[in-house]
Design a protein around this motif. Structure first.
Motif: not given
Length: 354
Positions: A1-28
């Motif tokens: 259960m804990a492993e699954t939760l960590d996996s979800v958190v990591n996935s969400v964090t990675g997606t958020a960072e990617k979205m942030k990077k894409d937004m910064v690139d688009t703005f630049k």
């Protein structure tokens, strides 16, 4: 259960960072494109302004040149017109002068031909007409006319001459010779003209039936109602009547200008006041002078000693009305005389009515 939760958190964090990077690139990228577009726009505006400025300068120079050329042409044209004007005026004057001279020469020639007929003969034979002057001429049919001085007209073998003359005519049937000596045939043009324009005075017609038609005019007697009365007093004056205006306020209205009278009846002795309009003769005031119940009591008008005011039962064509009247006089003396006569008439009537 804990492993699954960590996996979800990591996935969400990675997606958020990617979205942030894409937004910064688009703005630049958008910012870079905006800067580049701004630079291009500024460059184009600068180029456009420079082009417009150059064209405006060229237009101004060309316009100034065209205006100068047009002004110069107009000035040259005006100068040329003024230079040619004296020549045209002189030519026109000469043309008119020559025409007038020709006209007067022809008129003089015609007058001379009419007045001076000496030395001219008109001979007509058949269909020919020949003018002969101090010489010899032959017409149709062998007509020979010899004259030293002629002045009138000859037609078909007849001629009138002044001085010695010989006329010889040959016709188809034979020959006839006529000799005239010292025959005078002068026509007085002045006498002929005077006969044509002679004034003939017409005779005045004095006889005739000029009687005007008789019109019988009958005198019509008009009764005024004053035939049995004597004038006790009279004076030209102006009458006013107190009336109501359109807004409901009281106002003095003029009734008429005329001869106001106090008339005394010959039989009864009663005196009445009467005033007719002097142009229409319409009765505007008619009542007995009887002082009763505040009737016919004169009071001076406020502000004028030439006007007297009283109340009376006025008898007119439309019936009897109690009205307040005012009578205006030209001066104070006439107004005072009216008051004296009016009061005297009221005193006389009081004895008769009582």
């Amino acid at each position: 259960m804990a492993e699954t939760l960590d996996s979800v958190v990591n996935s969400v964090t990675g997606t958020a960072e990617k979205m942030k990077k894409d937004m910064v690139d688009t703005f630049k990228s958008a910012l870079e494109k905006s800067d580049k577009a701004t630079e291009n726009l500024a460059e184009k505006v600068k180029e456009t302004f420079t082009l417009v400025s150059d064209k405006t300068k060229n237009f101004s120079e060309n316009f100034t040149f065209d205006v100068s050329q047009s002004a110069r042409k107009v000035a040259d044209s005006v100068t040329e017109s003024f230079d040619k004007m004296p020549e045209k005026v002189i030519d026109t004057f000469n043309y008119v002068s020559d025409g007038a001279q020709d006209f007067f020469d022809k008129m003089k020639l015609n007058v001379n031909e009419l007045l001076d007929t000496s030395g001219t003969v008109t001979g007509t034979t058949g269909a020919n007409s020949t003018n002969l002057t101090k010489g010899t001429s032959t017409g149709v049919g062998g007509t020979k006319v010899t004259s030293n001085q002629t002045s009138t007209t000859g037609t078909m073998g007849s001629t009138t001459t002044v001085g010695p003359s010989t006329v010889t005519e040959d016709t188809a049937k034979g020959a006839t010779t006529t000799t005239n000596t010292n025959t005078t045939g002068t026509v007085d043009m002045k006498n002929e003209t005077s006969k044509e324009t002679e004034y003939v005075e017409e005779e005045e017609v004095v006889e005739g039936d000029w009687k005007a038609p008789k019109v019988e005019v009958k005198e019509i007697k008009v009764e005024t109602g004053e035939e049995d009365e004597d004038v006790f007093w009279s004076q030209r004056s102006k009458l006013y009547r107190w009336s109501t205006d359109t807004d409901g306020s009281g106002v003095w209205k003029e009734r008429g200008l005329g001869e106001s009278k106090l008339l005394r009846h010959r039989e009864t002795g009663k005196i009445r006041f009467l005033l007719r309009q002097e142009k229409t003769f319409k009765v505007v005031a008619n009542h007995y002078v009887w002082q009763t119940n505040n009737m016919c009591k004169l009071t001076p008008n406020v502000g004028s000693d030439k006007i007297w005011v009283w109340t009376a039962q006025n008898t007119l064509e439309d019936g009897n009305k109690v009205e307040q009247l005012a009578l205006k006089f030209p001066n104070v003396e006439q107004a005072q005389l009216f008051k004296n006569k009016f009061d005297e008439a009221a005193e006389l009537n009081s004895k008769l009515f009582n």
